[in-house]
Design an enzyme around this catalytic site. Structure first.
Site, PDB file in Angstrom:
ATOM      1  CG  HIS A 243      -1.772  -1.157   1.439  1.00  0.00           C
ATOM      2  ND1 HIS A 243      -2.904  -1.373   0.690  1.00  0.00           N
ATOM      3  CD2 HIS A 243      -1.682  -2.204   2.296  1.00  0.00           C
ATOM      4  CE1 HIS A 243      -3.489  -2.490   1.090  1.00  0.00           C
ATOM      5  NE2 HIS A 243      -2.769  -3.026   2.059  1.00  0.00           N
ATOM      6  CG  ASP A 244       1.567   2.873   3.785  1.00  0.00           C
ATOM      7  OD1 ASP A 244       0.399   3.113   3.420  1.00  0.00           O
ATOM      8  OD2 ASP A 244       1.861   2.581   4.956  1.00  0.00           O
TER       9      ASP A 244
END
Ligand SMILES: [Ca+2]
Length: 313
Positions: A243-244
């Site tokens: 994700h990040d």
């Protein structure tokens, strides 16, 4: 072009760790002014610890790391040890950090940093619940006009939710904070689950991290191995979504992503859909656009960028 100045606001988390490593591996494009920890995936004491572990892994014990808010604005903290393990950084065997936390509160650092730098010259990169940022905006409303851009990981539209059927974790944990940020008028770029669920660490991509043959490559392989177990079971996918690091990749190469500039509002009232990002993807309202909400990622391009940059650490 001089590198873009950023503050990373984070709740590491293995994927936060990879995002931080990608930032620190890319000094030509990104100048990290500081890292601010927030409670999220695990409690604040652990996120503040994990952020320092990652700085030391990257050979950057000089990086200022500040501890921030230890709970959401109005709600008890919800954490995600079921995904990230007891420490938030389960997987690799990394030493306890020796670098100290920086003096002062993360919120004050964010405010001071924005006031000290030229208006529009600092980008904020939240990778966790938006508590620190919302608190800073409440405490010092003047900073909103000084933030160049907020590029954040959070929310979902087509993928709907991961912590509840309707909500993504970062927004769900502190929906009131997210509401403040999404209404702030600051230009927003949002990396929702719609994008991050396309950035899957397949076993081939995991092997490529390991094959770097460096402590960083090995740690990233072990971290993504760890939370892969959870996601494979849950989604039946090919690997864990990273994700990040989508936030960092956007700073380096925005062309990897496509999306729409639309209205996005946060549900703060309903128990059933609390923390939902109500994204007007199809333009069915006349509500003003406030965010560039991404929908697609060039996953091959993303992983080759990531692997190439991690090799530099
Ligand atoms: Ca995170």
């Amino acid at each position: 072009m001089s590198p873009r100045k950023i503050i990373i606001d984070t709740d590491p988390g293995q994927d936060d760790a990879v995002a931080i490593l990608l930032d620190l591996a890319s000094p030509d494009e990104i100048e990290v002014l500081g890292i601010t920890a927030v409670a999220g995936n695990v409690p604040l004491a652990l996120t503040a610890r994990n952020a320092r572990i990652i700085c030391e892994l990257a050979g950057r014990p000089d990086m200022p790391v500040f501890a921030g808010c230890d709970r959401p604005l109005k709600r008890p903290l919800v954490t995600a040890e079921h995904v990230h393990g007891k420490t938030g950084l389960d997987g690799p065997d990394l030493p306890e950090p020796t670098m100290p936390l920086a003096d002062g509160h993360a919120v004050d650092f964010i405010i001071d940093c924005l006031r000290r730098n030229a208006p529009g010259s600092v980008t904020l990169c939240p990778l966790g619940p938006l508590t620190n940022l919302a608190t800073a905006l409440q405490k010092a409303p003047d900073i909103a006009a000084r933030i160049g851009q907020i590029v954040l990981m959070g929310g979902a539209y087509f993928e709907v939710g991961n912590i509840t059927p309707a909500a993504e974790f970062n927004i769900y944990v502190d929906p009131e904070a997210a509401d403040i940020v999404f209404k702030s008028g600051v230009p927003l770029v949002v990396m929702p689950l719609d994008v991050t669920h396309q950035a899957l660490v397949t076993s081939e991509r995991n092997d490529a991290f390991r094959a770097l043959g460096t402590p960083v490559g090995l740690a990233v392989a072990q971290m993504t191995d760890f939370f892969e177990r959870f996601d494979k079971e849950k989604y039946g996918s090919l690997g864990a979504p990273l994700h990040d690091p989508c936030v960092t990749a956007y700073l380096i190469d925005p062309e990897l992503f496509t999306g729409r500039h639309i209205n996005v509002e946060i549900e703060t009232g309903s128990d059933l859909t609390l923390g939902m990002t109500v994204a007007d993807w199809w333009g069915v309202t006349d509500r003003a656009a406030n965010a560039t909400f991404m929908g697609r990622i060039d996953a091959e391009g993303f992983f080759s960028l990531l692997t190439e940059r991690l090799a530099r650490l």
